[in-house]
Design a protein around this motif. Structure first.
Motif, PDB file in Angstrom:
ATOM      1  N   ALA A   1      75.200  19.812   7.275  1.00 23.20           N
ATOM      2  CA  ALA A   1      74.153  18.761   7.764  1.00 23.20           C
ATOM      3  C   ALA A   1      73.380  19.707   8.386  1.00 23.20           C
ATOM      4  CB  ALA A   1      75.662  18.594   9.223  1.00 23.20           C
ATOM      5  N   SER A   2      72.149  19.298   8.480  1.00 24.91           N
ATOM      6  CA  SER A   2      70.975  19.495   9.159  1.00 24.91           C
ATOM      7  C   SER A   2      70.201  21.130   7.824  1.00 24.91           C
ATOM      8  CB  SER A   2      71.156  19.513  10.945  1.00 24.91           C
ATOM      9  OG  SER A   2      71.842  19.123  11.780  1.00 24.91           O
ATOM     10  N   ALA A   3      70.736  22.275   9.139  1.00 23.30           N
ATOM     11  CA  ALA A   3      70.319  22.971   8.607  1.00 23.30           C
ATOM     12  C   ALA A   3      71.089  23.649   6.849  1.00 23.30           C
ATOM     13  CB  ALA A   3      70.070  24.445   9.491  1.00 23.30           C
TER      14      ALA A   3
ATOM     15  N   PRO B   1      64.810   3.492   5.674  1.00 20.79           N
ATOM     16  CA  PRO B   1      65.170   3.966   6.747  1.00 20.79           C
ATOM     17  C   PRO B   1      66.099   5.265   7.283  1.00 20.79           C
ATOM     18  CG  PRO B   1      64.351   1.315   6.174  1.00 20.79           C
ATOM     19  CD  PRO B   1      65.101   2.351   5.413  1.00 20.79           C
ATOM     20  N   GLU B   2      66.868   5.412   7.431  1.00 16.50           N
ATOM     21  CA  GLU B   2      67.833   5.861   7.712  1.00 16.50           C
ATOM     22  C   GLU B   2      68.004   7.274   7.357  1.00 16.50           C
ATOM     23  OE1 GLU B   2      68.650   2.853   6.970  1.00 16.50           O
ATOM     24  OE2 GLU B   2      68.467   1.861   8.762  1.00 16.50           O
ATOM     25  N   THR B   3      67.583   7.479   6.407  1.00 17.13           N
ATOM     26  CA  THR B   3      68.100   9.136   5.300  1.00 17.13           C
ATOM     27  C   THR B   3      67.368   9.975   6.192  1.00 17.13           C
ATOM     28  OG1 THR B   3      67.491   7.876   3.379  1.00 17.13           O
ATOM     29  CG2 THR B   3      67.633  10.104   3.104  1.00 17.13           C
ATOM     30  N   PHE B   4      66.114   9.648   7.113  1.00 21.36           N
ATOM     31  CA  PHE B   4      65.789  11.030   7.732  1.00 21.36           C
ATOM     32  C   PHE B   4      65.832  10.680   9.184  1.00 21.36           C
ATOM     33  CE2 PHE B   4      63.703  10.810   3.471  1.00 21.36           C
ATOM     34  CZ  PHE B   4      63.616  11.319   3.383  1.00 21.36           C
ATOM     35  N   SER B   5      66.860   9.629   9.628  1.00 18.43           N
ATOM     36  CA  SER B   5      66.925   9.179  10.759  1.00 18.43           C
ATOM     37  C   SER B   5      67.493  10.541  11.780  1.00 18.43           C
ATOM     38  CB  SER B   5      67.489   8.153  11.707  1.00 18.43           C
ATOM     39  OG  SER B   5      68.706   7.971  10.218  1.00 18.43           O
ATOM     40  N   GLY B   6      68.373  11.186  11.317  1.00 21.20           N
ATOM     41  CA  GLY B   6      69.095  12.354  11.778  1.00 21.20           C
ATOM     42  C   GLY B   6      70.342  11.589  11.351  1.00 21.20           C
ATOM     43  N   LEU B   7      71.060  10.712  10.832  1.00 24.84           N
ATOM     44  CA  LEU B   7      72.487  10.330  11.109  1.00 24.84           C
ATOM     45  C   LEU B   7      73.514  11.173  10.166  1.00 24.84           C
ATOM     46  CD1 LEU B   7      71.900   5.983  11.085  1.00 24.84           C
ATOM     47  CD2 LEU B   7      73.223   7.708  12.681  1.00 24.84           C
ATOM     48  N   PHE B   8      74.097  10.564  10.097  1.00 26.87           N
ATOM     49  CA  PHE B   8      75.531  11.710   8.637  1.00 26.87           C
ATOM     50  C   PHE B   8      75.945  10.940   8.214  1.00 26.87           C
ATOM     51  CE2 PHE B   8      76.548  11.787  13.022  1.00 26.87           C
ATOM     52  CZ  PHE B   8      77.898  12.578  13.133  1.00 26.87           C
ATOM     53  N   TRP B   9      76.277  11.332   7.226  1.00 31.66           N
ATOM     54  CA  TRP B   9      77.413  10.357   6.259  1.00 31.66           C
ATOM     55  C   TRP B   9      78.709  10.853   5.520  1.00 31.66           C
ATOM     56  CZ3 TRP B   9      72.288  10.203   5.961  1.00 31.66           C
ATOM     57  CH2 TRP B   9      71.431   9.511   6.399  1.00 31.66           C
ATOM     58  N   THR B  10      79.858  10.055   4.997  1.00 35.99           N
ATOM     59  CA  THR B  10      80.376  10.858   4.430  1.00 35.99           C
ATOM     60  C   THR B  10      79.622  11.176   3.190  1.00 35.99           C
ATOM     61  OG1 THR B  10      81.449   9.249   3.149  1.00 35.99           O
ATOM     62  CG2 THR B  10      82.622   9.459   5.975  1.00 35.99           C
ATOM     63  N   GLY B  11      80.669  11.880   2.121  1.00 35.53           N
ATOM     64  CA  GLY B  11      80.517  12.324   1.115  1.00 35.53           C
ATOM     65  C   GLY B  11      79.826  11.400   0.369  1.00 35.53           C
TER      66      GLY B  11
ATOM     67  N   ILE C   1      68.894  15.202   9.215  1.00 27.57           N
ATOM     68  CA  ILE C   1      68.314  15.729   8.287  1.00 27.57           C
ATOM     69  C   ILE C   1      67.021  15.160   9.758  1.00 27.57           C
ATOM     70  CG2 ILE C   1      66.584  15.380   7.221  1.00 27.57           C
ATOM     71  CD1 ILE C   1      68.344  14.261   4.632  1.00 27.57           C
ATOM     72  N   GLY C   2      67.268  16.250  10.815  1.00 30.13           N
ATOM     73  CA  GLY C   2      66.475  15.369  11.840  1.00 30.13           C
ATOM     74  C   GLY C   2      66.409  17.128  12.271  1.00 30.13           C
ATOM     75  N   VAL C   3      66.179  17.069  13.531  1.00 32.10           N
ATOM     76  CA  VAL C   3      65.184  18.347  14.735  1.00 32.10           C
ATOM     77  C   VAL C   3      66.066  17.724  16.102  1.00 32.10           C
ATOM     78  CG1 VAL C   3      63.809  20.423  14.858  1.00 32.10           C
ATOM     79  CG2 VAL C   3      62.956  19.300  13.159  1.00 32.10           C
ATOM     80  N   LEU C   4      66.019  19.168  17.087  1.00 31.31           N
ATOM     81  CA  LEU C   4      66.442  18.925  18.221  1.00 31.31           C
ATOM     82  C   LEU C   4      66.344  20.074  19.210  1.00 31.31           C
ATOM     83  CD1 LEU C   4      69.249  19.635  19.399  1.00 31.31           C
ATOM     84  CD2 LEU C   4      70.481  18.148  18.413  1.00 31.31           C
ATOM     85  N   MET C   5      65.527  20.136  20.134  1.00 29.88           N
ATOM     86  CA  MET C   5      65.289  20.573  21.303  1.00 29.88           C
ATOM     87  C   MET C   5      66.166  20.882  22.568  1.00 29.88           C
ATOM     88  SD  MET C   5      62.154  22.757  22.775  1.00 29.88           S
ATOM     89  CE  MET C   5      61.401  23.563  21.039  1.00 29.88           C
ATOM     90  N   ASP C   6      67.225  20.888  22.672  1.00 29.61           N
ATOM     91  CA  ASP C   6      68.210  21.024  23.800  1.00 29.61           C
ATOM     92  C   ASP C   6      68.046  21.749  24.563  1.00 29.61           C
ATOM     93  OD1 ASP C   6      69.224  22.740  22.650  1.00 29.61           O
ATOM     94  OD2 ASP C   6      71.494  21.353  21.870  1.00 29.61           O
ATOM     95  N   GLY C   7      68.160  21.761  26.660  1.00 30.98           N
ATOM     96  CA  GLY C   7      68.034  22.164  27.463  1.00 30.98           C
ATOM     97  C   GLY C   7      69.066  20.978  28.702  1.00 30.98           C
ATOM     98  N   PHE C   8      68.381  21.818  29.363  1.00 39.38           N
ATOM     99  CA  PHE C   8      68.769  20.942  31.267  1.00 39.38           C
ATOM    100  C   PHE C   8      67.750  21.280  32.175  1.00 39.38           C
ATOM    101  CE2 PHE C   8      72.693  22.452  28.951  1.00 39.38           C
ATOM    102  CZ  PHE C   8      73.692  21.450  28.908  1.00 39.38           C
ATOM    103  N   GLY C   9      67.970  20.115  32.862  1.00 40.36           N
ATOM    104  CA  GLY C   9      66.956  20.177  33.924  1.00 40.36           C
ATOM    105  C   GLY C   9      67.332  20.057  35.207  1.00 40.36           C
ATOM    106  N   PHE C  10      66.845  21.207  36.024  1.00 39.92           N
ATOM    107  CA  PHE C  10      67.730  21.076  37.420  1.00 39.92           C
ATOM    108  C   PHE C  10      66.695  20.935  38.981  1.00 39.92           C
ATOM    109  CE2 PHE C  10      70.688  23.879  34.426  1.00 39.92           C
ATOM    110  CZ  PHE C  10      71.429  23.432  35.363  1.00 39.92           C
ATOM    111  N   THR C  11      65.508  20.863  38.707  1.00 41.86           N
ATOM    112  CA  THR C  11      64.903  20.395  39.552  1.00 41.86           C
ATOM    113  C   THR C  11      65.634  19.147  40.434  1.00 41.86           C
ATOM    114  OG1 THR C  11      63.404  18.581  38.372  1.00 41.86           O
ATOM    115  CG2 THR C  11      62.251  20.678  38.198  1.00 41.86           C
ATOM    116  N   GLY C  12      65.705  18.294  40.151  1.00 36.29           N
ATOM    117  CA  GLY C  12      66.598  17.385  41.723  1.00 36.29           C
ATOM    118  C   GLY C  12      67.740  18.060  41.785  1.00 36.29           C
TER     119      GLY C  12
END
Length: 351
Positions: free
Chosen positions: A179-181, A276-286, A203-214
């Motif tokens: 998956a992914s990379a 339309p789903e090919t590059f949406s970040g979904l993944f499938w079985t072999g 097939i997608g990219v993400l940048m994750d993190g947290f916000g603690f301002t509240g």
């Protein structure tokens, strides 16, 4: 009958006079010199006890120092032996396998710098495999959820270069996950083989993190962050994120996503049945991946070596940290591990 010349003592009844106890308490109290001698003897015994304790403590300290010196010498000896083993293992791993065989390179776990699935290790292993005259083809045995787009891009580019230089095929065989990379890398293979239950895609990219301002506002905590540049701290989880900063991050992710899409389209070519789903970040079985053109057919490592490469003997070229290298790295990098993890927490991920 008594002798008038001898003095009588009360209660003696003719017996001999009592002999004084020269060592008794009465004699001691009556003799100042004897009392002083007893005090001197007691003082001498106390000093002797203290001296004995000091001597024993000194001996114990010397023994501990001697043990520590021996331990230090042994540790240095082990380090020297470890380095010798590392050098020997590297030299022996470069020996050419002259008989025809299928060369295998593992890509397992997170694809990231410092891991076994890093570009440094994978590229070094692939070069050795391609350069070996006995290797009929190279197989990437993949079981990875993804990781760094930079590391994956380096490996992908090197696959293209090595295939063109050595005119050898390279196949990707997926075990549980690609998956992914990991799929970013597999897209450069001549063919991709999967198990019907393998997980393929994402097939997608993400940048994750947290916000603690509240949370900080509720707790009455004030964040004091000084920066030079108004956007320098926009990934800081304790600072608010503006809409402009969010759009900038989204634009950057879209750019990397487009690079990923280009790599997949280039690698798969006409085999890819885009939806339309090919590059949406979904993944499938072999099984579904084969139908979508993300993979070519079902097959294991043994199947590819036997039926595709026609060289059943499998030789592993994977570059791994041995036990000695892991110990050396842990010893040398233990102090900086926490800082490194904190810096990597906001890194881009293809997963």
């Amino acid at each position: 009958m008594t002798d008038p010349t001898r003095p009588e003592f009360p209660g003696s009844q003719g017996s001999e006079p009592p002999v004084p106890d020269l060592w008794g308490s009465e004699s001691t109290t009556g003799n100042p010199a004897s009392s002083a001698n007893a005090s001197a003897s007691a003082a001498s015994g106390w000093e002797r006890g203290v001296l004995e304790k000091l001597v024993f403590a000194t001996i114990k300290e010397q023994r501990a120092a001697r043990r520590w010196r021996n331990f230090t010498r042994l540790a240095w000896l082990l380090v020297i032996i470890t380095l010798a083993v590392i050098l020997f293992s590297k030299e022996s791993s470069t020996a050419s396998k002259s008989t025809p065989h299928t060369a295998v390179v593992d890509i397992k776990g997170e694809i990231a710098a410092g891991n076994e699935a890093s570009a440094e290790f994978v590229v070094a292993a692939m070069r050795s495999a391609f350069e070996d005259t006995g290797a009929q083809a190279v197989v990437l045995l993949i079981n990875s959820p993804g990781g760094s787009p930079v590391q994956a891009g380096i490996i992908n580019d090197e696959i293209v270069r090595l295939k063109a230089k050595h005119k050898k095929p390279l196949y990707a065989v997926v075990e549980e996950t690609c998956a992914s990379a990991a799929y970013y890398i597999a897209a450069a293979a001549d063919e991709i083989y999967v198990d019907k239950a393998s997980i393929v895609g994402s097939i997608g990219v993400l940048m994750d993190g947290f916000g603690f301002t509240g949370t900080m506002e509720k707790l009455g905590v004030e964040r004091r962050l000084l920066t030079a540049g108004e956007n320098k701290g926009f990934l800081d989880p304790f600072s608010p994120q503006t809409e402009q900063q969010r759009q900038y991050a989204k634009q950057m992710l879209d750019q990397i996503h487009q690079q990923f899409i280009t790599v997949v389209k280039t690698g798969r070519g006409d085999r890819l049945k885009e939806t339309p789903e090919t590059f949406s970040g979904l993944f499938w079985t072999g099984e579904t991946a084969v139908a979508m053109g993300l993979a070519d057919q079902m097959g294991s490592l043994d199947y590819v070596a036997r039926e595709v490469v026609k060289a059943e003997e499998v030789v592993d070229y994977t570059r791994r940290d041995n036990v000695a290298e892991r110990l050396v790295k842990r010893f040398g990098a233990a102090m900086g591990a926490g800082a490194a993890k904190s810096l990597q927490s906001s890194a881009l991920q293809l997963r």
